[in-house]
Each structure stands twice: as structure tokens, then as C-alpha cells.
Scaffold this active site. Structure first.
Site, mmCIF file in Angstrom:
data_model
loop_
_atom_site.group_PDB
_atom_site.id
_atom_site.type_symbol
_atom_site.label_atom_id
_atom_site.label_comp_id
_atom_site.label_asym_id
_atom_site.label_seq_id
_atom_site.Cartn_x
_atom_site.Cartn_y
_atom_site.Cartn_z
ATOM 1 N N ASP A 59 12.900 -12.420 20.066
ATOM 2 C CA ASP A 59 13.348 -12.985 21.343
ATOM 3 C C ASP A 59 13.751 -11.915 22.347
ATOM 4 O OD1 ASP A 59 15.818 -12.253 20.358
ATOM 5 O OD2 ASP A 59 16.815 -14.082 20.974
ATOM 6 N N GLU A 60 13.606 -10.685 21.994
ATOM 7 C CA GLU A 60 13.731 -9.550 22.908
ATOM 8 C C GLU A 60 12.649 -8.561 22.503
ATOM 9 O OE1 GLU A 60 15.635 -9.342 25.509
ATOM 10 O OE2 GLU A 60 16.857 -11.110 25.114
ATOM 11 N N GLU A 61 12.295 -7.658 23.399
ATOM 12 C CA GLU A 61 11.224 -6.716 23.073
ATOM 13 C C GLU A 61 11.631 -5.815 21.911
ATOM 14 O OE1 GLU A 61 8.276 -3.412 25.114
ATOM 15 O OE2 GLU A 61 9.785 -4.407 26.344
ATOM 16 N N PRO A 62 10.874 -5.856 20.825
ATOM 17 C CA PRO A 62 11.205 -5.005 19.677
ATOM 18 C C PRO A 62 10.566 -3.625 19.807
ATOM 19 C CG PRO A 62 9.366 -6.409 19.120
ATOM 20 C CD PRO A 62 9.780 -6.777 20.525
ATOM 21 N N TYR A 89 17.328 -5.308 15.547
ATOM 22 C CA TYR A 89 16.366 -4.212 15.626
ATOM 23 C C TYR A 89 17.004 -2.886 15.219
ATOM 24 C CZ TYR A 89 13.754 -7.563 18.490
ATOM 25 O OH TYR A 89 13.092 -8.666 18.953
#
Length: 113
Positions: A62-65, A44
Site C-alpha cells: 500500500d506504499e511504494e516498496p 519494509y
């Protein structure tokens, strides 16, 4: 992914040992024609510009962008009718990305809870 299905890997340039992309062979059994897919790994930190210009069949966050990266990921799948998967714990609370998954009624109900 079985090792014998990996056709080619491209190493990343910014982190030692990191993989930038992988070409994977799939299918070829029964009535499924053999083909290849490319898996690309992006951080990101590079921002939405790193995502621009590519047409993708799928994106998995797979993680909050950040919202701009999330929006760009959705845009990259439009031409193919691809899918976007988002898996994360909303550690940032009611972020702009989280709000995309809630209706106005949901948000209002949470505020009164």
C-alpha cells in the site's frame, strides 16, 4: 472484516498494539466451503529477508516498496498463482519499481514530453 470472522490475532513485538497477523474465517454459505486465511502485516524496514520462505496467495503493497521487497513479494506468490496489488503515488519519481510498470517506449515518450 466482521469481528466474528476473526479467529485469532498475533500481536507484533516491535510496536506496542501493532498486529503481526490475523486468521480470518470466510465462506461457509451456499456452495462455498468454509475456510480460513492468514493476513500478515510486514514493514519494509525489515527488508526482503523478512519475506523469504513464505508461500502466499496474495500481497498488497500500500506504499511504494523498495525493489528488492517488491521482487520478493512477487516471488512469494509464484507457487500459488497468487496476486500482487500495488497502490501508491510514485513520490520517488521514476524509481525501479515504477519502471517495472512501463514499457521502454513509454519511458522514451515521457523523456521527449
Amino acid at each position: 472484516i466482521p469481528a466474528d470472522a476473526i479467529v485469532h490475532t498475533v500481536m507484533g513485538r516491535s510496536v506496542a498494539g501493532a498486529i503481526d497477523s490475523v486468521v480470518v474465517r470466510w465462506g461457509g454459505g451456499g456452495d462455498v466451503q468454509a475456510s480460513e486465511s492468514v493476513l500478515s502485516f510486514k514493514s519494509y524496514e525489515k527488508g526482503r529477508e523478512k519475506w523469504q520462505g513464505e508461500t502466499l496467495h496474495g500481497v498488497w503493497f500500500d506504499e511504494e516498496p523498495p525493489l528488492d521487497v517488491y521482487s520478493e513479494g512477487l516471488t512469494r506468490t509464484n507457487a500459488t498463482g497468487g496476486i500482487t496489488i500495488v497502490t501508491f503515488t510514485p513520490l520517488l519519481g521514476m524509481s525501479d519499481v515504477v519502471l517495472r510498470f512501463l514499457s521502454a517506449a513509454d519511458v522514451e515518450r515521457m523523456g521527449k514530453g
